[in-house]
Design a protein around this motif. Structure first.
Motif, PDB file in Angstrom:
ATOM      1  N   ALA A 124      -8.263  -0.944 -12.214  1.00  0.00           N
ATOM      2  CA  ALA A 124      -7.125  -0.393 -12.268  1.00  0.00           C
ATOM      3  C   ALA A 124      -6.397   0.133 -10.826  1.00  0.00           C
ATOM      4  CB  ALA A 124      -7.118   1.113 -13.297  1.00  0.00           C
ATOM      5  N   VAL A 125      -7.441   0.698  -9.915  1.00  0.00           N
ATOM      6  CA  VAL A 125      -7.182   0.772  -8.603  1.00  0.00           C
ATOM      7  C   VAL A 125      -6.908  -0.342  -7.862  1.00  0.00           C
ATOM      8  CG1 VAL A 125      -8.064   1.687  -6.270  1.00  0.00           C
ATOM      9  CG2 VAL A 125      -8.521   2.891  -8.275  1.00  0.00           C
ATOM     10  N   THR A 126      -7.533  -1.560  -8.239  1.00  0.00           N
ATOM     11  CA  THR A 126      -7.350  -2.753  -7.499  1.00  0.00           C
ATOM     12  C   THR A 126      -5.771  -3.252  -7.891  1.00  0.00           C
ATOM     13  OG1 THR A 126      -9.543  -3.393  -7.737  1.00  0.00           O
ATOM     14  CG2 THR A 126      -8.015  -5.286  -7.378  1.00  0.00           C
ATOM     15  N   VAL A 127      -5.578  -3.365  -9.004  1.00  0.00           N
ATOM     16  CA  VAL A 127      -4.192  -3.650  -9.683  1.00  0.00           C
ATOM     17  C   VAL A 127      -3.057  -2.629  -9.048  1.00  0.00           C
ATOM     18  CG1 VAL A 127      -2.593  -4.055 -11.861  1.00  0.00           C
ATOM     19  CG2 VAL A 127      -5.179  -4.960 -11.446  1.00  0.00           C
ATOM     20  N   LEU A 128      -3.111  -1.253  -9.274  1.00  0.00           N
ATOM     21  CA  LEU A 128      -2.107  -0.328  -8.867  1.00  0.00           C
ATOM     22  C   LEU A 128      -2.101   0.139  -7.342  1.00  0.00           C
ATOM     23  CD1 LEU A 128      -2.685   1.874 -11.992  1.00  0.00           C
ATOM     24  CD2 LEU A 128      -0.939   0.125 -11.742  1.00  0.00           C
ATOM     25  N   ALA A 129      -3.137   0.205  -6.727  1.00  0.00           N
ATOM     26  CA  ALA A 129      -2.995   0.605  -5.411  1.00  0.00           C
ATOM     27  C   ALA A 129      -2.042  -0.081  -4.521  1.00  0.00           C
ATOM     28  CB  ALA A 129      -4.356   0.549  -4.756  1.00  0.00           C
ATOM     29  N   PRO A 130      -1.920  -1.462  -4.416  1.00  0.00           N
ATOM     30  CA  PRO A 130      -0.912  -2.252  -3.636  1.00  0.00           C
ATOM     31  C   PRO A 130       0.445  -2.006  -4.049  1.00  0.00           C
ATOM     32  CG  PRO A 130      -2.778  -3.635  -4.184  1.00  0.00           C
ATOM     33  CD  PRO A 130      -2.839  -2.684  -5.111  1.00  0.00           C
ATOM     34  N   PRO A 131       0.968  -2.163  -5.250  1.00  0.00           N
ATOM     35  CA  PRO A 131       2.387  -1.444  -5.329  1.00  0.00           C
ATOM     36  C   PRO A 131       2.646  -0.025  -4.926  1.00  0.00           C
ATOM     37  CG  PRO A 131       1.215  -2.548  -7.425  1.00  0.00           C
ATOM     38  CD  PRO A 131       0.295  -2.666  -6.373  1.00  0.00           C
ATOM     39  N   ILE A 132       1.791   0.686  -5.373  1.00  0.00           N
ATOM     40  CA  ILE A 132       1.905   2.132  -4.745  1.00  0.00           C
ATOM     41  C   ILE A 132       2.156   2.183  -3.480  1.00  0.00           C
ATOM     42  CG2 ILE A 132       0.787   4.363  -4.780  1.00  0.00           C
ATOM     43  CD1 ILE A 132      -0.485   3.986  -7.508  1.00  0.00           C
ATOM     44  N   ALA A 133       1.395   1.421  -2.644  1.00  0.00           N
ATOM     45  CA  ALA A 133       1.398   1.585  -1.289  1.00  0.00           C
ATOM     46  C   ALA A 133       2.940   0.712  -0.946  1.00  0.00           C
ATOM     47  CB  ALA A 133       0.345   0.614  -0.536  1.00  0.00           C
ATOM     48  N   GLY A 134       3.238  -0.014  -1.561  1.00  0.00           N
ATOM     49  CA  GLY A 134       4.662  -0.772  -1.278  1.00  0.00           C
ATOM     50  C   GLY A 134       5.807   0.387  -1.756  1.00  0.00           C
ATOM     51  N   LEU A 135       5.692   1.015  -2.809  1.00  0.00           N
ATOM     52  CA  LEU A 135       6.599   2.018  -2.881  1.00  0.00           C
ATOM     53  C   LEU A 135       6.799   3.147  -1.948  1.00  0.00           C
ATOM     54  CD1 LEU A 135       8.404   3.329  -4.841  1.00  0.00           C
ATOM     55  CD2 LEU A 135       6.648   4.363  -6.077  1.00  0.00           C
ATOM     56  N   ALA A 136       5.391   3.555  -1.464  1.00  0.00           N
ATOM     57  CA  ALA A 136       5.549   4.504  -0.188  1.00  0.00           C
ATOM     58  C   ALA A 136       6.098   3.971   0.767  1.00  0.00           C
ATOM     59  CB  ALA A 136       4.149   4.963   0.089  1.00  0.00           C
ATOM     60  N   ALA A 137       5.887   2.578   1.144  1.00  0.00           N
ATOM     61  CA  ALA A 137       6.725   1.998   2.405  1.00  0.00           C
ATOM     62  C   ALA A 137       8.345   2.080   2.017  1.00  0.00           C
ATOM     63  CB  ALA A 137       6.250   0.591   2.558  1.00  0.00           C
ATOM     64  N   PHE A 138       8.781   1.788   0.831  1.00  0.00           N
ATOM     65  CA  PHE A 138      10.174   1.697   0.609  1.00  0.00           C
ATOM     66  C   PHE A 138      10.738   2.825   0.668  1.00  0.00           C
ATOM     67  CE2 PHE A 138      13.381   2.268  -2.653  1.00  0.00           C
ATOM     68  CZ  PHE A 138      14.172   1.178  -2.518  1.00  0.00           C
ATOM     69  N   LEU A 139      10.000   4.117  -0.016  1.00  0.00           N
ATOM     70  CA  LEU A 139      10.460   5.289   0.118  1.00  0.00           C
ATOM     71  C   LEU A 139      10.788   5.766   1.567  1.00  0.00           C
ATOM     72  CD1 LEU A 139       8.922   7.018  -2.957  1.00  0.00           C
ATOM     73  CD2 LEU A 139      11.040   6.188  -2.699  1.00  0.00           C
ATOM     74  N   ASN A 140       9.666   5.609   2.396  1.00  0.00           N
ATOM     75  CA  ASN A 140       9.784   5.795   3.738  1.00  0.00           C
ATOM     76  C   ASN A 140      10.670   5.551   4.412  1.00  0.00           C
ATOM     77  OD1 ASN A 140       8.574   7.313   6.178  1.00  0.00           O
ATOM     78  ND2 ASN A 140       7.575   5.189   6.440  1.00  0.00           N
TER      79      ASN A 140
END
Length: 93
Positions: free
Chosen positions: A57-73
């Motif tokens: 779950a962490v392997t699949v979900l962590a990259p898009p969550i990091a991408g979302l953080a970059a988008f919001l930033n």
């Protein structure tokens, strides 16, 4: 043209940051493998289902969550100076 809260060029940069960060996250995950601990557990025959599910779950979900953080930033703070090209110089500038 409608008045937007986030300018179009900032939205485009934020989208690119999302894609780039997400891909980099998956590239890092795939190049290093899921986890040395999980690999060793499989080799030794000691796979704990909970650990395997959480790791997957962490392997699949962590990259898009990091991408979302970059988008919001970028959406909230604007395009970082490091992302903008330097001003043109010379006779044709």
């Amino acid at each position: 043209m409608p008045n937007r809260i986030i300018p179009e060029h900032v939205r485009l940069a934020a989208k690119r940051a999302f894609v780039r960060t997400t891909y980099q996250g998956y590239a890092g995950t795939l190049s290093t493998g899921l986890s040395a601990t999980v690999v060793m557990a499989v080799v030794n025959g000691e796979v704990d289902p909970t650990t395997a599910i959480v790791t997957a779950a962490v392997t699949v979900l962590a990259p898009p969550i990091a991408g979302l953080a970059a988008f919001l930033n970028i959406s909230s703070q604007g395009i970082p100076d490091d992302y903008t090209p330097p001003p043109a110089t010379g006779p044709h500038a």
